[in-house]
Design a protein around this motif. Structure first.
Motif, PDB file in Angstrom:
ATOM      1  N   VAL A 115       1.245 -15.042   0.600  1.00 36.90           N
ATOM      2  CA  VAL A 115       1.375 -14.481  -0.756  1.00 36.90           C
ATOM      3  C   VAL A 115       1.348 -12.956  -0.661  1.00 36.90           C
ATOM      4  O   VAL A 115       1.053 -12.380   0.385  1.00 36.90           O
ATOM      5  N   ASP A 118       0.597 -15.691 -10.839  1.00 41.71           N
ATOM      6  CA  ASP A 118       1.650 -15.170  -9.975  1.00 41.71           C
ATOM      7  C   ASP A 118       1.127 -14.688  -8.632  1.00 41.71           C
ATOM      8  O   ASP A 118       1.908 -14.530  -7.688  1.00 41.71           O
ATOM      9  N   ASP A 155       2.169 -16.955  -5.865  1.00 47.91           N
ATOM     10  CA  ASP A 155       3.584 -17.154  -5.557  1.00 47.91           C
ATOM     11  C   ASP A 155       3.840 -16.865  -4.080  1.00 47.91           C
ATOM     12  O   ASP A 155       3.363 -15.861  -3.532  1.00 47.91           O
TER      13      ASP A 155
END
Length: 259
Positions: A214, A227, A230
């Motif tokens: 990430v 997020d 992600d």
């Protein structure tokens, strides 16, 4: 080690897994950091109806263990992790290992792979989660610290052990995972002495976790959205290329870093 984690489970999921009679509406948190409040599961004083097992309760504590004998917390280091190999003998954790073992519910944790000394590659953050999904229970230790004015703060640390082969590619330590069938043993501080639960303080199976690279968003406590989990493509700089670049750019050239 374990320096950041997430807990995004619903109260209903927590109640079902840990056998809680009730659970507070704990909001989803994607970037839990040291000194922040965390949820831990403790054994209660009363027995469950129709059972000899004690009830279990979810309580909020500060992530950062403080032994009861500490006079001034400003003079004591922040203990977010406790090494499983030495916790039984270590003065800071010895009493908690005997009397205040807890479970720390998590959805996964973050770890950083540091490049070798002299490498031009940056550190890489990973989101490490159960391969099959669901909630994980980390072994934890809890202590209530009392100040001179009588105020009390409940504190906790997450126990770590040597990493298994898959996590060792990222870091040499990993949190201790307690399986559901062992919850009762770990939480039973009345009849189970530390040496009798020492077998639980082992690395989890090799295929239990998966690690997803990430971005460096997780490094900042202010970044709390989903997020930060992600997936990204890790940045890898070939060492020969990096060395040549350093020669061209001169000694003042700077490499980006996740820290």
């Amino acid at each position: 080690m374990c320096g950041r984690f997430a807990l995004t489970a619903t109260p209903e999921e927590l109640m079902e897994l840990f056998g809680l009679l009730e659970s507070e509406d704990f909001p989803a948190r994607f970037n839990i950091a040291p000194t922040q409040p965390i949820m831990v599961v403790v054994a209660g004083e009363r027995a469950l109806p129709g059972s000899n097992l004690p009830e279990r309760k979810a309580v909020l504590v500060r992530w950062g263990f403080m032994p009861g004998w500490v006079k001034d917390p400003r003079d004591f280091p922040l203990l977010i992790n406790a090494r499983a190999e030495t916790a039984i003998e270590k003065a800071s954790f010895r009493a908690a290992m005997r009397h205040r073992r807890v479970l720390v519910p998590v959805s996964g944790f973050y770890e950083w792979r540091r490049p070798p000394k002299g490498s031009s590659n940056p550190s890489q953050a990973y989101w490490v989660r159960p391969r099959r999904g669901g909630i994980v229970a980390f072994a934890g230790l809890m202590e209530t610290w009392s100040s001179a004015d009588g105020s009390e703060v409940d504190t906790a640390a997450i126990m770590t052990t040597a990493a298994n082969a898959s996590i060792r590619q990222i870091h040499d330590r990993m949190p201790v995972v307690i399986q559901p069938e062992d919850f009762a043993r770990w939480l039973d501080c009345k009849t189970q002495e530390p040496r009798e639960v020492a077998d639980l303080l082992a690395p989890v199976a090799e295929d239990y976790f998966e690690a997803i690279p990430v971005s460096d968003k997780v490094n900042k406590v202010a970044n709390t959205g989903p997020d930060i989990q992600d997936a990204v493509t890790p940045e890898v700089v070939p060492e020969v290329q990096a060395a040549n670049k350093g020669k061209r750019d001169g000694p003042d050239s700077a490499q980006m870093s996740l820290f």
